[in-house]
Enzyme design. Structure first.
Site: not given
Ligand code: UDP
Length: 331
Positions: A32, A141, A145
């Site tokens: 993106n 974060y 994950k």
């Protein structure tokens, strides 16, 4: 056999695409361009601009291209930002991966390699860290994950998919050609920040804490060259092509360097005195993170080539010296 690289315009993604194309693979990139760079897109890869949260975009892509395996780098990856903007991380990393998996299941695409992280472990219980050690992330974060890994496990179980999760330690360095490298805006990683000093963009480097329980009081990390990481993705795709079961691997050199040692090596490489000052600790930094990558070496046949910190920093320096502002279209 075409490989789709999601996030192939980003730092580790672009280096992986370069290695894939060098080894003769047909590569499609989707990105993106929020944190990726159009200039990092390999000229021999077919590029699609789009977002993994957009299922129509993914469906169209899977209808147009005959994708055999997916390598998934498309995620946000800043620990500090994840603490202040957790929902951004849940949306892009976790929801984005959910949309991707839906589309993959519908298009009968069965193999995926994806970026995980040492942040899934949190404060380690042992050094070096093994894949089956406790996983207790200390930030969103790492949490997203780890949740991605679990989502893959259950979806693989239900829909016959197979995955390889690669838990990176500290990715660093740049491509040997000097054509692509690390460019984040804002920058938060140690080596590029250090190199801003000899590049005239920063007066000194801050050392985040010198009172840790380590050899010189500064944090110890396992620095692994981005091209070695890239090679591990190629081996992981090969592993899945051989019909082997889903698996998780650490990727690091197994050697720890302190912040002070990294700065000292950068002084040697650049010939610049690089002044440093001691600053307060950064929240959430474990004292020591070093990987055991024995599993990747044994099962994938991975052999990191660039264990030498001086080489790693020299390769980063070659890139930063010639691209002091990163890529042209840096935003
Ligand atoms: N670090 C530092 N000064 C900086 C940036 C980072 O002392 O300006 C330290 C940081 O505390 C950590 C190590 O360098 O111990 C590596 O940090 P980085 O952000 O590169 O990677 P992380 O280990 O957080 O993934």
């Amino acid at each position: 056999m075409t490989i789709l690289v999601l996030g192939g315009a980003g730092y580790i993604g672009s280096h992986t695409v370069y290695e894939l194309i060098d080894s003769g693979e047909d590569v499609v990139i989707a990105d993106n361009l929020e944190t990726g760079h159009i200039e990092a897109v390999h000229p021999k890869a077919r590029f699609y601009k789009g977002d993994i949260r957009n299922k129509e975009f993914l469906d169209d892509l899977f209808n147009k291209e005959k994708i055999d395996s997916v390598i998934h780098f498309a995620a946000n990856s800043l620990v500090g930002e994840s603490v202040t903007k957790p929902l951004k991380y849940y949306e892009n990393n976790l929801y984005g991966t959910m949309v991707l998996l839906k589309s993959m299941v519908e298009h009968d695409i069965k193999k995926i390699v994806f970026s995980s992280t040492a942040a899934t472990y949190g404060e380690p219980e042992n050094i070096p860290i093994l894949e089956n050690d406790r996983t207790e992330p200390t930030n969103p974060y790492g949490e997203t994950k780890l949740a991605m890994e679990k989502m893959f496990k259950w979806v693989a179980n239900a829909h016959g998919l197979r995955f390889v999760s690669l838990r990176y330690f500290n990715a660093c360095g740049a491509h040997v050609s000097g054509e692509i490298g690390e460019a984040h805006n804002p920058e938060s990683h140690l080596i590029p920040l250090i190199l801003q000093v000899p590049n005239g963009q920063r007066e000194k480097i801050a050392i985040f804490g010198d009172d840790y329980d380590t050899k010189d009081g500064t944090c110890i990390r396992d620095y692994i060259h981005v091209t070695d990481l890239a090679q591990a993705h190629i081996l992981a795709v090969k592993y899945l092509n051989e019909g082997k079961e889903s698996n998780i691997f650490n990727l690091g050199n197994g050697v720890g360097f302190s912040v002070k040692e990294v700065i000292e090596t950068a002084r040697k490489v650049t010939g610049h005195p690089i002044p440093a000052m001691i600053s307060p600790r950064r929240a959430g930094d474990p004292a020591k993170l070093v990987a055991s990558s024995e599993k990747a070496k044994k099962i994938l046949g991975w052999k990191p080539k660039y264990a030498d910190l001086e080489y790693i920093i020299a390769s980063a320096w070659k890139w930063h010296k010639n691209h002091p502002k990163g890529y042209e279209n840096n935003d």
